[in-house]
Design a protein around this motif. Structure first.
Motif, mmCIF file in Angstrom:
data_model
loop_
_atom_site.group_PDB
_atom_site.id
_atom_site.type_symbol
_atom_site.label_atom_id
_atom_site.label_comp_id
_atom_site.label_asym_id
_atom_site.label_seq_id
_atom_site.Cartn_x
_atom_site.Cartn_y
_atom_site.Cartn_z
ATOM 1 N N THR A 220 -5.239 1.008 -1.860
ATOM 2 C CA THR A 220 -4.700 2.051 -2.736
ATOM 3 C C THR A 220 -5.400 2.017 -4.089
ATOM 4 O O THR A 220 -5.723 3.064 -4.665
ATOM 5 C CB THR A 220 -3.184 1.866 -2.927
ATOM 6 O OG1 THR A 220 -2.540 1.936 -1.653
ATOM 7 C CG2 THR A 220 -2.612 2.937 -3.845
ATOM 8 N N ARG A 221 -5.644 0.831 -4.594
ATOM 9 C CA ARG A 221 -6.314 0.698 -5.889
ATOM 10 C C ARG A 221 -7.741 1.242 -5.836
ATOM 11 O O ARG A 221 -8.222 1.871 -6.792
ATOM 12 C CB ARG A 221 -6.313 -0.760 -6.330
ATOM 13 C CG ARG A 221 -6.696 -0.947 -7.798
ATOM 14 C CD ARG A 221 -6.418 -2.356 -8.293
ATOM 15 N NE ARG A 221 -7.338 -3.335 -7.750
ATOM 16 C CZ ARG A 221 -7.052 -4.203 -6.802
ATOM 17 N NH1 ARG A 221 -5.841 -4.206 -6.257
ATOM 18 N NH2 ARG A 221 -7.939 -5.072 -6.368
ATOM 19 N N GLU B 53 3.742 3.628 -3.017
ATOM 20 C CA GLU B 53 4.274 3.696 -4.375
ATOM 21 C C GLU B 53 5.262 2.564 -4.604
ATOM 22 O O GLU B 53 5.986 2.149 -3.691
ATOM 23 C CB GLU B 53 4.987 5.034 -4.606
ATOM 24 C CG GLU B 53 4.054 6.196 -4.833
ATOM 25 C CD GLU B 53 4.821 7.452 -5.239
ATOM 26 O OE1 GLU B 53 5.994 7.334 -5.671
ATOM 27 O OE2 GLU B 53 4.252 8.549 -5.112
ATOM 28 N N LEU C 151 -5.075 2.437 -11.264
ATOM 29 C CA LEU C 151 -3.735 2.051 -10.816
ATOM 30 C C LEU C 151 -3.333 0.739 -11.483
ATOM 31 O O LEU C 151 -4.068 -0.239 -11.449
ATOM 32 C CB LEU C 151 -3.729 1.866 -9.290
ATOM 33 C CG LEU C 151 -2.383 1.499 -8.668
ATOM 34 C CD1 LEU C 151 -1.429 2.691 -8.669
ATOM 35 C CD2 LEU C 151 -2.579 0.989 -7.229
ATOM 36 N N GLU D 266 -8.723 3.651 -3.975
ATOM 37 C CA GLU D 266 -8.615 5.113 -3.893
ATOM 38 C C GLU D 266 -8.055 5.723 -5.168
ATOM 39 O O GLU D 266 -8.197 6.925 -5.402
ATOM 40 C CB GLU D 266 -7.706 5.497 -2.713
ATOM 41 C CG GLU D 266 -8.277 5.125 -1.352
ATOM 42 C CD GLU D 266 -7.251 5.267 -0.243
ATOM 43 O OE1 GLU D 266 -6.112 5.710 -0.538
ATOM 44 O OE2 GLU D 266 -7.578 4.929 0.912
ATOM 45 N N THR D 267 -7.419 4.910 -5.991
ATOM 46 C CA THR D 267 -6.767 5.403 -7.214
ATOM 47 C C THR D 267 -7.213 4.561 -8.400
ATOM 48 O O THR D 267 -6.492 3.644 -8.836
ATOM 49 C CB THR D 267 -5.226 5.337 -7.067
ATOM 50 O OG1 THR D 267 -4.844 5.854 -5.805
ATOM 51 C CG2 THR D 267 -4.529 6.105 -8.182
ATOM 52 N N GLU E 207 0.830 -1.210 0.000
ATOM 53 C CA GLU E 207 0.000 0.000 0.000
ATOM 54 C C GLU E 207 0.865 1.262 0.000
ATOM 55 O O GLU E 207 0.762 2.120 0.868
ATOM 56 C CB GLU E 207 -0.949 -0.015 1.203
ATOM 57 C CG GLU E 207 -1.893 -1.201 1.265
ATOM 58 C CD GLU E 207 -3.053 -1.137 0.268
ATOM 59 O OE1 GLU E 207 -3.164 -0.150 -0.480
ATOM 60 O OE2 GLU E 207 -3.849 -2.097 0.237
#
Length: 258
Positions: free
Chosen positions: A101-102, A68, A108, A104-105, A66
């Protein structure tokens, strides 16, 4: 009653120094071990330093998904350092896929995360190390595919959430799960524990992640695990003493601490 507990998943390096002292000064007889997982290379180094200072800290080295993706240089540096310190680690972790993260983005790209995960799985297989996985909901089936492809059976899905079909698949493969203090107030986790064999369950805090319910506003501490054990015993309809012993032995065996 033997009430020894092992925190099977904690980010000890994310606590500040005073908080670490509060956790570590507990009697080692009560909390003989805690598996401190890593986020990236700097985190690995911090956990190794903590393990060298405190005998109950058992470090795991890896790359948390979670965040970069690492550059190629960072990735190679991490793998090189892990190989140099392979005798100091009890597992490869925390590793997995970036479910949150995916969400939220949108858009991705997953390819890079899968590549990093596979590299770390190959490392674990090569050095015969258990793996600690961050893989929930839809990601869990893909991670199960990768585990099967690489013939890895010593897998621990921490704070797992997922579909019944995935749960059944994990049970069939003999994978372990661990539950956090949210078992006290989350029906989803209570239902998971009801389905999962006690012989394949561990307990964790995922500290310093904060919890609600009776733990609202409190620093996350391994002592919270005692409430988790009581709830597991209640759900399973088992004697509390035997549940303590089973969970302890599960963790000792999985992480080869004995």
């Amino acid at each position: 009653m033997n009430k020894q507990v092992i925190d099977a998943h904690i980010h000890l390096d994310h606590y500040d120094e005073n908080e670490i002292e509060q956790i570590i000064r507990e009697p080692i007889e009560k909390y003989p071990a805690m598996i401190s997982v890593s986020y990236h290379l700097s985190s690995c180094k911090q956990n190794l330093s903590l393990a060298q200072k405190y005998s109950q800290v058992k470090p795991a080295f890896g790359f948390h998904p979670e965040q970069e993706l690492p550059t190629e240089q960072e990735r190679l540096a991490l793998l090189k350092w892990m190989e140099e310190h392979v005798e100091s680690m009890v597992a490869v972790g925390e590793i997995g896929l970036p479910y949150y993260t995916r969400n939220e983005t949108p858009g991705l790209k997953m390819e890079g995360y899968i590549e990093v995960l596979e590299e770390l799985l190959v490392f674990a297989k090569r050095w015969d190390k258990p793996v600690i996985l961050h893989a929930v909901y839809d990601d869990a089936d893909l991670v199960c595919d990768l585990l099967e492809n690489h013939q890895i059976t010593n897998a621990h899905f921490h704070w797992f959430k997922g579909a019944d079909s995935t749960i059944e698949r994990m049970i069939q493969q003999g994978y372990f799960i661990s539950v956090t203090p949210d078992i006290g107030y989350e029906p989803e986790i209570q239902a998971l524990v009801k389905k999962y064999p006690l012989e394949k369950i561990m307990v964790e805090t995922d500290g310093p992640w904060p919890f609600a319910g009776p733990f609202e506003g409190k620093m996350t501490h391994p002592s919270m695990i005692h409430e988790s054990v009581k709830m597991i015993a209640k759900i399973k309809g088992e004697e509390l003493d035997s549940v303590y012993q089973q969970l302890y032995q599960n963790t000792m065996n999985f992480y080869r601490l004995s």
